[in-house]
Design a protein around this motif. Sequence first.
Motif, PDB file in Angstrom:
ATOM      1  N   TYR A 205      35.342  38.964  48.186  1.00 54.75           N
ATOM      2  CA  TYR A 205      35.292  37.898  49.174  1.00 54.75           C
ATOM      3  C   TYR A 205      36.478  36.967  48.947  1.00 54.75           C
ATOM      4  O   TYR A 205      36.611  36.379  47.869  1.00 54.75           O
ATOM      5  CB  TYR A 205      33.976  37.151  49.054  1.00 54.75           C
ATOM      6  N   LEU A 206      37.334  36.822  49.966  1.00 51.59           N
ATOM      7  CA  LEU A 206      38.542  36.019  49.875  1.00 51.59           C
ATOM      8  C   LEU A 206      38.498  34.896  50.902  1.00 51.59           C
ATOM      9  O   LEU A 206      38.143  35.133  52.068  1.00 51.59           O
ATOM     10  CB  LEU A 206      39.781  36.887  50.130  1.00 51.59           C
ATOM     11  N   VAL A 207      38.901  33.708  50.480  1.00 47.75           N
ATOM     12  CA  VAL A 207      38.884  32.547  51.368  1.00 47.75           C
ATOM     13  C   VAL A 207      40.268  31.922  51.375  1.00 47.75           C
ATOM     14  O   VAL A 207      40.745  31.424  50.344  1.00 47.75           O
ATOM     15  CB  VAL A 207      37.850  31.501  50.907  1.00 47.75           C
ATOM     16  N   GLU A 208      40.896  31.947  52.556  1.00 48.05           N
ATOM     17  CA  GLU A 208      42.214  31.333  52.692  1.00 48.05           C
ATOM     18  C   GLU A 208      42.080  29.898  53.197  1.00 48.05           C
ATOM     19  O   GLU A 208      41.128  29.577  53.918  1.00 48.05           O
ATOM     20  CB  GLU A 208      43.100  32.101  53.683  1.00 48.05           C
ATOM     21  N   SER A 209      43.057  29.079  52.863  1.00 52.84           N
ATOM     22  CA  SER A 209      43.115  27.721  53.376  1.00 52.84           C
ATOM     23  C   SER A 209      44.562  27.246  53.333  1.00 52.84           C
ATOM     24  O   SER A 209      45.421  27.903  52.735  1.00 52.84           O
ATOM     25  CB  SER A 209      42.221  26.788  52.552  1.00 52.84           C
TER      26      SER A 209
ATOM     27  N   ALA B  64      48.355  40.005  47.767  1.00 49.49           N
ATOM     28  CA  ALA B  64      49.413  39.948  48.763  1.00 49.49           C
ATOM     29  C   ALA B  64      49.052  39.007  49.894  1.00 49.49           C
ATOM     30  O   ALA B  64      47.869  38.737  50.140  1.00 49.49           O
ATOM     31  CB  ALA B  64      49.689  41.343  49.320  1.00 49.49           C
ATOM     32  N   TRP B  65      50.078  38.541  50.547  1.00 43.52           N
ATOM     33  CA  TRP B  65      49.936  37.806  51.807  1.00 43.52           C
ATOM     34  C   TRP B  65      50.575  38.649  52.910  1.00 43.52           C
ATOM     35  O   TRP B  65      51.690  39.142  52.763  1.00 43.52           O
ATOM     36  CB  TRP B  65      50.642  36.459  51.737  1.00 43.52           C
TER      37      TRP B  65
ATOM     38  N   HIS C 179      45.198  39.494  50.747  1.00 43.53           N
ATOM     39  CA  HIS C 179      44.765  40.875  50.533  1.00 43.53           C
ATOM     40  C   HIS C 179      44.652  41.170  49.046  1.00 43.53           C
ATOM     41  O   HIS C 179      45.558  40.848  48.257  1.00 43.53           O
ATOM     42  CB  HIS C 179      45.790  41.823  51.172  1.00 43.53           C
ATOM     43  N   HIS C 180      43.518  41.764  48.686  1.00 45.13           N
ATOM     44  CA  HIS C 180      43.265  42.202  47.306  1.00 45.13           C
ATOM     45  C   HIS C 180      43.445  43.708  47.285  1.00 45.13           C
ATOM     46  O   HIS C 180      42.642  44.445  47.867  1.00 45.13           O
ATOM     47  CB  HIS C 180      41.847  41.789  46.911  1.00 45.13           C
ATOM     48  N   SER C 181      44.511  44.161  46.635  1.00 48.33           N
ATOM     49  CA  SER C 181      44.916  45.558  46.772  1.00 48.33           C
ATOM     50  C   SER C 181      43.911  46.537  46.183  1.00 48.33           C
ATOM     51  O   SER C 181      43.653  47.593  46.761  1.00 48.33           O
ATOM     52  CB  SER C 181      46.273  45.763  46.120  1.00 48.33           C
ATOM     53  N   GLU C 182      43.340  46.218  45.032  1.00 52.91           N
ATOM     54  CA  GLU C 182      42.456  47.165  44.350  1.00 52.91           C
ATOM     55  C   GLU C 182      41.259  47.561  45.199  1.00 52.91           C
ATOM     56  O   GLU C 182      40.813  48.701  45.169  1.00 52.91           O
ATOM     57  CB  GLU C 182      41.981  46.561  43.029  1.00 52.91           C
ATOM     58  N   THR C 183      40.724  46.584  45.928  1.00 59.58           N
ATOM     59  CA  THR C 183      39.525  46.850  46.726  1.00 59.58           C
ATOM     60  C   THR C 183      39.825  46.891  48.218  1.00 59.58           C
ATOM     61  O   THR C 183      38.908  47.076  49.019  1.00 59.58           O
ATOM     62  CB  THR C 183      38.464  45.771  46.475  1.00 59.58           C
ATOM     63  N   MET C 184      41.104  46.710  48.586  1.00 62.73           N
ATOM     64  CA  MET C 184      41.495  46.702  50.009  1.00 62.73           C
ATOM     65  C   MET C 184      40.717  45.645  50.789  1.00 62.73           C
ATOM     66  O   MET C 184      40.316  45.866  51.940  1.00 62.73           O
ATOM     67  CB  MET C 184      41.284  48.080  50.629  1.00 62.73           C
ATOM     68  N   SER C 185      40.502  44.502  50.162  1.00 62.58           N
ATOM     69  CA  SER C 185      39.747  43.432  50.815  1.00 62.58           C
ATOM     70  C   SER C 185      40.707  42.465  51.514  1.00 62.58           C
ATOM     71  O   SER C 185      41.820  42.219  51.044  1.00 62.58           O
ATOM     72  CB  SER C 185      38.936  42.664  49.770  1.00 62.58           C
ATOM     73  N   TRP C 186      40.207  41.896  52.609  1.00 62.58           N
ATOM     74  CA  TRP C 186      40.972  40.927  53.398  1.00 62.58           C
ATOM     75  C   TRP C 186      40.202  39.626  53.527  1.00 62.58           C
ATOM     76  O   TRP C 186      38.965  39.633  53.606  1.00 62.58           O
ATOM     77  CB  TRP C 186      41.230  41.452  54.813  1.00 62.58           C
TER      78      TRP C 186
END
Length: 116
Positions: free
Chosen positions: A3-7, A38-39, A99-106
């Motif tokens: 779970y990724l949260v951008e701000s 990554a961004w 983006h979290h590369s290991e899990t391909m999460s956005w």
Amino acid sequence: QVYLVESGGGSVQAGGSLRLSCKAPRAITSVFNPSTMAWYRQAPGKQRDLVAQISSAKLATYAESVKGRFTISRDNSRKTVYLQMNSLLPEDTAVYYCHHSETMSWGQGTQVTVSS
């Protein structure tokens, strides 16, 4: 999935600066820390493109269009990756995704709008 949260997105005039943050509040460090982060960005009607990435060893690479203006960094203790954006241009306008590369999460994305 992570779970990724951008701000940190917003509207600025050309030449201005913004700092984006991406946190992984629920991830354990053994999942977050080893992964390249990554961004990416996606402008209306265009594909999603890589802006910058940083390895677990904190080696950074950048798209040619942002070299010298953007800086990616990470704080593993905070499970956070940053994108410092300086000298912004109208063509930087886009939704920016983490983006979290290991899990391909956005993440959900954060809007950056640069006016001329």
